[in-house]
Design a protein around this motif. Structure first.
Motif, PDB file in Angstrom:
ATOM      1  N   LYS A   1       0.840  -1.204   0.000  1.00  0.00           N
ATOM      2  CA  LYS A   1       0.000   0.000   0.000  1.00  0.00           C
ATOM      3  C   LYS A   1       0.872   1.250   0.000  1.00  0.00           C
ATOM      4  CE  LYS A   1      -2.423   1.358   3.628  1.00  0.00           C
ATOM      5  NZ  LYS A   1      -3.488   1.531   4.648  1.00  0.00           N
TER       6      LYS A   1
ATOM      7  N   THR B   1      -0.931   0.317  -8.775  1.00  0.00           N
ATOM      8  CA  THR B   1      -1.593  -0.657  -7.887  1.00  0.00           C
ATOM      9  C   THR B   1      -1.017  -2.059  -8.053  1.00  0.00           C
ATOM     10  OG1 THR B   1      -3.338  -0.988  -9.538  1.00  0.00           O
ATOM     11  CG2 THR B   1      -3.730   0.662  -7.817  1.00  0.00           C
TER      12      THR B   1
ATOM     13  N   ILE C   1      -1.312  -5.045  -5.242  1.00  0.00           N
ATOM     14  CA  ILE C   1      -2.443  -4.848  -4.330  1.00  0.00           C
ATOM     15  C   ILE C   1      -3.352  -6.082  -4.316  1.00  0.00           C
ATOM     16  CG2 ILE C   1      -4.544  -3.499  -3.942  1.00  0.00           C
ATOM     17  CD1 ILE C   1      -2.018  -2.112  -3.028  1.00  0.00           C
TER      18      ILE C   1
ATOM     19  N   ARG D   1      -9.595  -3.612  -1.891  1.00  0.00           N
ATOM     20  CA  ARG D   1      -8.688  -2.895  -2.780  1.00  0.00           C
ATOM     21  C   ARG D   1      -9.356  -1.706  -3.481  1.00  0.00           C
ATOM     22  NH1 ARG D   1      -9.189  -7.792  -6.768  1.00  0.00           N
ATOM     23  NH2 ARG D   1      -8.215  -8.893  -5.023  1.00  0.00           N
TER      24      ARG D   1
ATOM     25  N   ILE E   1      -8.185   1.636  -2.084  1.00  0.00           N
ATOM     26  CA  ILE E   1      -6.812   1.955  -2.487  1.00  0.00           C
ATOM     27  C   ILE E   1      -6.783   2.437  -3.926  1.00  0.00           C
ATOM     28  CG2 ILE E   1      -4.499   1.002  -2.811  1.00  0.00           C
ATOM     29  CD1 ILE E   1      -5.112  -0.966  -0.540  1.00  0.00           C
TER      30      ILE E   1
END
Length: 505
Positions: free
Chosen positions: A90, A99, A102, A111, A114
C-alpha cells in the motif's frame, strides 16, 4: 591404426549419447516446470516482496485471549507477515501511484478504496511517501474454520510526506488505531476490511539528558592495514590492542569508530560482526579508553520506505552495546549534510530526527550526536542531540572566530571538534602540498585554539594509510595520495613530528 580409429569412433558415439541425453533431460525438466507454474504463487502473484526483507516496523502482540479457535504460533506468524506486506504494498502504491501487487494482499472489496485513492492522487498530481514505525496488534477473533481473523492495531506510528507536483506539501507524524478483518485465500492472508478508528498528531515524549560528555580528548580510529574495513576478514584484535595502548599512552582518552551499514548486514545484523564490534569495545575498556560509535557508515539512501529496515539495524546494534562500560556516545551518522543536495535537506533531517528518537528509546543513558562535515551545519537539529559535533578542515585562521560564533548560537550544550587534521602529502600528484613540518605546526596551533576555547576534540587520524578504498575519495590519484597522509604515524610505523601535538600538553 584400425584399432585407433575404432576407439575414436567409440568415444565420439559415447560423447554424442551423453550430450543427447542431457538435452532430453533439460527439455523434460523445462516442460515440467512450465506445467507446474500455476502451483507457484510467486509466478502468478507479485510475491517477490517475500524473498527479501522490505518492511520491518517494530511490532508487539498483545497476550492471546481471543474468541473462537485457539491460535497457533505458525498461523500467527503467517498473519503477521502477510499483514505487514499488505502495509508495504500500500505504501508503494501511494508513492508510485500504481496498484501493482495490491491484488495479492487485499480482497476485491478492500482494494477498491486503495484504487480510488491512487486515481484521485493521479488526477491531482499528488503522491504520498509514508511508512509505519510501530504496531501494537491484538487478535480479537479467529474463526473455527481458520479462515477469518479480526485484529486491532492500536497506536500505529505513521510518518507521511505528501507531495504535490513533486514538491513537498505536508509532513506529518501521527498515531492511528485500525480495525482489520483478514481472510485466508490461496493459503495467504488478505485484508478484507481495514477501518481507521482514530488518528492524532504524535509528539515524542521528551527524554532527560543524561551522562553528557565531558573532557573528550580523542582520535578517529582505523587499523592502518584495513581503513574503512575494520570489521572485515582481516580483523585482528592483537593489532587493535597494540594501537589502543599507544593511543592511551599518547595522552588521549577516547576513540571514534564507524559501523558500515551494508557490511554489518543491513536490517539483519550479522552476529559475527557484532562480536567483532564488542571485541573492540572490550579492548578499549582494558586500555581505559571510551568509544564513540558512529552508525550508518556508507549509507546514503534515506528513502522513507527503508526507514523500518534502518531502524531495525540501529535497534539491534544499540541494544547489543548499550550496557558496555566502554561506550561513550552514539553518533547517528557521519557527515549527513553532504547528502543534502542529492537527497534533499528536509528528507535527511527527518531521517536523522526519527533515528535519534529511536536510539533514545533503546538507550536512554548514553548521549547522542551527529557528525556534521562543517561548522556551518552544526546547529542543525541542535535541540535533538545531546552534544554538538562538527568537522573542520578549513584554514585555522578562521577557527577561533567560528567556535565563538557557534557558542553564541548553542549555549547550553557541549561542543566537540570531532574531526580535524592536515595531510602531509607533497609529491608528484600535489607538488605544492604540505610537508610533515607543516602538519606538525598545524596540530600545534589547532591544540592552542582548542585549549583557549575549552573545546573537546577527536583528531583525524592515527595512521597514514597504505591503501584508500575508491568508495571513500574516488579514483583520482591526487585525492587518494592526500587522504593517505593525514596520520600522526607514517606508513613505515614511525611517528611524524605532528605526534608531539596529538594531545594537549
Amino acid at each position: 591404426m584400425t584399432q585407433i580409429n575404432k576407439n575414436i569412433l567409440r568415444s565420439v558415439l559415447v560423447l554424442s549419447y551423453i550430450v543427447i541425453t542431457a538435452l532430453i533431460l533439460f527439455g523434460l525438466s523445462s516442460i515440467y516446470t512450465y506445467l507446474n507454474t500455476g502451483a507457484d504463487r510467486s509466478t502468478m502473484l507479485h510475491t517477490e516482496i517475500k524473498k527479501i526483507d522490505q518492511y520491518l516496523p517494530k511490532l508487539e502482540w498483545a497476550v492471546l485471549n481471543n474468541e473462537g479457535r485457539p491460535m497457533d504460533g505458525q498461523t500467527l506468524n503467517a498473519i503477521e507477515n502477510d499483514y505487514l506486506d499488505a502495509w508495504y504494498v500500500k505504501q508503494v502504491a501511494y508513492k508510485t501511484n500504481t496498484t501493482e501487487g495490491i491484488d495479492d494482499y487485499y480482497t476485491e472489496n478492500a482494494r477498491k478504496n486503495i484504487i480510488h485513492f491512487v486515481e484521485a492522487n493521479i488526477n491531482n498530481n499528488i503522491s504520498v511517501e509514508g511508512t509505519t514505525l510501530r504496531h501494537h496488534l491484538k487478535l480479537e477473533f479467529f474463526s473455527e474454520d481458520g479462515q477469518l481473523a479480526v485484529l486491532t492495531d492500536a497506536n500505529v506510528l505513521e510518518y507521511k510526506r505528501v507531495y504535490e507536483n513533486k514538491k513537498l506539501l505536508l509532513e506529518t507524524t501521527e498515531t492511528s488505531t485500525y480495525n482489520i478483518v483478514l481472510l485466508l485465500e490461496d493459503g495467504f492472508w488478505r485484508i478484507r476490511h481495514m477501518t481507521k478508528e482514530e488518528s492524532r498528531d504524535y509528539k515524542y515524549p521528551p527524554k532527560p539528558e543524561k551522562n553528557l560528555v565531558s573532557d573528550i580528548k580523542g582520535i578517529n580510529y582505523y587499523p592502518q592495514a584495513t581503513p574503512w574495513d575494520m570489521f572485515g576478514d582481516k580483523f585482528d584484535a592483537q593489532i587493535i590492542s597494540k594501537d589502543f595502548k599507544l593511543i592511551k599512552n599518547s595522552g588521549l582518552n577516547s576513540i571514534r569508530i564507524f559501523v558500515p551499514y551494508d557490511d554489518f548486514g543491513k536490517a539483519n545484523v550479522k552476529p559475527e560482526k557484532l562480536q567483532k564490534l564488542k571485541q573492540v569495545l572490550d579492548i578499549a575498556e582494558k586500555n581505559q579508553l571510551k568509544v564513540m560509535v558512529t552508525l550508518f557508515d556508507f549509507y546514503g539512501d534515506y528513502s522513507v520506505l527503508n526507514w523500518t529496515l534502518n531502524q531495525r539495524h540501529a535497534q539491534i546494534i544499540v541494544s547489543f552495546l548499550k550496557d558496555h562500560k566502554a561506550l561513550l556516545a552514539w553518533d547517528i551518522k557521519n557527515e549527513p549534510n553532504l547528502d543534502f543536495e542529492s537527497r534533499g535537506e528536509n528528507l535527511v533531517t527527518a531521517w536523522l530526527d526519527k533515528m535519534i528518537k529511536l536510539v533514545k528509546t533503546v538507550d536512554a543513558n548514553h548521549p547522542i550526536t551527529i557528525g556534521w562535515s562543517n561548522i556551518q551545519s552544526a546547529p542543525t537539529l541542535k535541540d535533538q542531540v545531546d552534544f554538538v559535533s562538527f568537522h573542520y578542515y578549513e584554514s585555522l585562521e578562521e577557527l577561533d572566530t567560528a567556535i565563538k560564533t557557534l557558542k553564541n548560537e548553542i549555549i547550553n550544550k557541549p561542543l566537540v571538534l570531532q574531526e580535524f587534521g592536515m595531510s602531509s602529502y607533497k609529491g608528484i600528484w600535489k607538488p605544492f602540498g604540505s610537508s610533515e613540518e607543516d602538519q606538525a605546526n598545524y596540530h600545534k596551533k589547532a591544540q592552542e585554539i582548542i585549549s583557549n576555547n575549552n573545546l573537546q576534540f577527536m583528531s583525524w587520524t592515527l595512521y597514514d594509510f597504505i591503501k584508500i578504498p575508491k568508495e571513500v575519495v574516488g579514483r583520482l590519484p591526487w585525492r587518494k595520495r592526500a587522504q593517505e597522509h593525514f596520520g600522526f604515524i607514517n606508513q613505515n610505523g614511525e611517528t611524524k613530528p605532528a605526534f608531539n601535538y596529538i594531545s594537549q600538553p
